[in-house]
Structure formats: structure tokens, C-alpha cells
Design a protein around this motif. Structure first.
Motif, mmCIF file in Angstrom:
data_model
loop_
_atom_site.group_PDB
_atom_site.id
_atom_site.type_symbol
_atom_site.label_atom_id
_atom_site.label_comp_id
_atom_site.label_asym_id
_atom_site.label_seq_id
_atom_site.Cartn_x
_atom_site.Cartn_y
_atom_site.Cartn_z
ATOM 1 N N PHE A 132 -119.949 -8.285 -32.848
ATOM 2 C CA PHE A 132 -118.446 -8.737 -32.632
ATOM 3 C C PHE A 132 -118.307 -10.218 -32.581
ATOM 4 C CE2 PHE A 132 -115.232 -10.079 -29.656
ATOM 5 C CZ PHE A 132 -114.186 -9.061 -29.810
ATOM 6 N N LEU A 133 -119.404 -11.055 -32.430
ATOM 7 C CA LEU A 133 -119.239 -12.243 -32.474
ATOM 8 C C LEU A 133 -119.291 -12.736 -33.936
ATOM 9 C CD1 LEU A 133 -121.663 -13.473 -29.542
ATOM 10 C CD2 LEU A 133 -118.968 -13.642 -29.644
ATOM 11 N N ARG A 134 -119.874 -12.166 -34.679
ATOM 12 C CA ARG A 134 -120.134 -12.506 -36.103
ATOM 13 C C ARG A 134 -118.710 -12.281 -36.591
ATOM 14 N NH1 ARG A 134 -124.155 -9.343 -37.515
ATOM 15 N NH2 ARG A 134 -122.938 -7.547 -37.904
ATOM 16 N N ALA A 135 -118.077 -11.238 -36.511
ATOM 17 C CA ALA A 135 -116.951 -10.838 -36.961
ATOM 18 C C ALA A 135 -115.597 -11.835 -36.396
ATOM 19 C CB ALA A 135 -116.591 -9.414 -36.602
ATOM 20 N N ALA A 136 -115.784 -12.141 -35.136
ATOM 21 C CA ALA A 136 -114.997 -13.157 -34.595
ATOM 22 C C ALA A 136 -114.897 -14.570 -35.303
ATOM 23 C CB ALA A 136 -115.152 -13.407 -33.148
ATOM 24 N N ILE A 167 -118.305 -12.112 -23.880
ATOM 25 C CA ILE A 167 -119.394 -11.784 -24.526
ATOM 26 C C ILE A 167 -120.426 -12.922 -24.675
ATOM 27 C CG2 ILE A 167 -120.129 -10.911 -26.961
ATOM 28 C CD1 ILE A 167 -117.219 -9.437 -26.821
ATOM 29 N N LEU A 168 -119.974 -14.094 -25.079
ATOM 30 C CA LEU A 168 -120.636 -15.337 -25.214
ATOM 31 C C LEU A 168 -121.529 -15.654 -24.044
ATOM 32 C CD1 LEU A 168 -118.420 -17.704 -27.034
ATOM 33 C CD2 LEU A 168 -120.218 -16.969 -27.969
ATOM 34 N N GLU A 169 -121.180 -15.419 -22.842
ATOM 35 C CA GLU A 169 -121.980 -15.691 -21.733
ATOM 36 C C GLU A 169 -122.877 -14.668 -21.345
ATOM 37 O OE1 GLU A 169 -118.835 -16.101 -18.560
ATOM 38 O OE2 GLU A 169 -118.642 -18.367 -19.192
ATOM 39 N N LYS A 170 -122.511 -13.414 -21.797
ATOM 40 C CA LYS A 170 -123.401 -12.287 -21.682
ATOM 41 C C LYS A 170 -124.685 -12.353 -22.560
ATOM 42 C CE LYS A 170 -123.511 -7.471 -20.555
ATOM 43 N NZ LYS A 170 -122.939 -6.130 -19.980
ATOM 44 N N SER A 171 -124.221 -13.077 -23.609
ATOM 45 C CA SER A 171 -125.357 -13.352 -24.849
ATOM 46 C C SER A 171 -126.228 -14.375 -24.432
ATOM 47 C CB SER A 171 -124.825 -13.457 -26.121
ATOM 48 O OG SER A 171 -123.876 -12.256 -26.634
ATOM 49 N N GLY A 172 -125.883 -15.256 -23.209
ATOM 50 C CA GLY A 172 -126.731 -16.344 -23.024
ATOM 51 C C GLY A 172 -126.238 -17.662 -23.617
#
Length: 186
Positions: A132-136, A167-172
Motif C-alpha cells: 500500500f505504501l509503495r503504491a501510495a 499505516i505509516l505509524e503501524k509500520s514504525g
């Protein structure tokens, strides 16, 4: 080419991944670079617009492989913006409905009614969050050269900014939001 463009080209060449990750990636593209074209009578088309041909190819392959949707590719030139060329991927009306239901952006009730739903967010699995982050980033992100100090940002709407922040916070990863020229920047 800029550093950000080089990173995006490299990310476009990555393998597509697992089915769950492909759906998360399609969800991020749909939220960041897609628009809905209304055709009247409740008919809609999803149109992805990007300047990056490699990204258009990746979206085309994701739609085809994961959801068996064949999008129509076309190109347009914007003479007022210095002759900028954009790739347009248009999903037909029937496939657009299937796409939006698969991404949980709309849901259909037994009576035929359609309700707007919450877009599919990739919060549960680490691999899906990465996709998701890559696509964003590929859709609406920018990154500075690491020699000048790390900095990455995403241009988004307020609702999407909350999803990205979560999502960013959950990924650290630490992040913050700011308003710039009417857009929310994460």
C-alpha cells in the motif's frame, strides 16, 4: 531524472507479489491517482491518470492479473502545461463496479442499492502495508536525495491522509501532516 523519479522507476520493476498485496496496491492507486467519471443513470468509469508509463503498465498488469479487468490505455497531451503527456487507463462501466466492490469502496445490497463504503486499507499484514505504501508513493509521493537528508511526502486528501498516517505509524515510521496549497501533505 530526479532522485524521486529514479526510485519510482525502480519500484515499478518489482514483482507483483501475493494476491492480498496486489489488492492493497490497487486500492492505493485508486485512492491516489484514479478519478470517477459519471456517465448518468448510475453508471461510472474508473480512470487512472499518470505521467509515468511504467506505472500505467504496472496498474494494467495488476488489474488484469488480480481482478481479471482489462483497462483501455490511451494517451493525452496537455498543451497548456508545457506539452505534458499523460497515460490514461480507463476501466469500463461493468468492470468499474466490480473493482469498487472488490476494494470495498462501494457495496451492493440485496435490493440493488449501492452504498459508499470505507476503502480497503492494508492494516493487518506487514506485506500488504508495504504494498500500500509503495503504491501510495508511486501515485502521489516524492522523496529527496538521501545525501541531502531523508524526506518523503505524500500529497493526499484529509481522509486519505488519516489512512496513510495510520499505516505509516503501524509500520514504525514517524510522520506528521501539514496543509499546503489546499492539499494535505503527509
Amino acid at each position: 531524472m530526479s532522485f524521486s523519479s529514479n526510485v519510482k522507476d525502480e519500484l515499478c520493476r518489482l514483482p507483483l507479489g501475493k494476491n492480498c498485496c496486489m489488492l492493497s496496491e490497487i486500492s492505493a492507486y485508486t485512492q491516489s491517482i484514479a478519478s470517477l467519471r459519471l456517465a448518468g443513470g448510475g453508471r461510472i468509469k474508473v480512470v487512472y491518470e499518470t505521467e509515468n508509463a511504467a506505472l500505467a503498465k504496472r496498474i494494467f498488469l495488476l488489474l488484469k492479473k488480480r481482478l481479471e479487468i482489462t483497462a483501455t490505455l490511451s494517451f493525452t497531451r496537455y498543451p497548456r502545461l508545457g506539452g505534458r503527456r499523460a497515460c490514461l487507463l480507463t476501466v469500463n462501466e461493468q468492470d468499474s463496479r466490480h473493482l469498487l466492490v472488490s476494494l470495498r469502496m462501494i457495496r451492493e445490497e440485496e435490493g440493488g442499492d449501492v452504498f459508499k463504503g470505507v476503502p480497503r486499507a492494508a492494516m493487518t499484514r506487514r506485506c500488504c502495508r508495504s504494498a500500500f505504501l509503495r503504491a501510495a508513493f508511486l501515485g502521489a509521493g516524492a522523496m529527496t536525495n538521501p545525501e541531502k537528508g531523508y524526506h518523503m511526502e505524500f500529497v493526499s486528501s484529509e481522509g486519505r491522509a488519516d489512512i496513510l498516517t495510520g499505516i505509516l505509524e503501524k509500520s514504525g515510521l514517524s510522520c506528521r501532516t501539514a496543509d499546503r496549497r489546499g492539499n494535505c501533505i503527509v
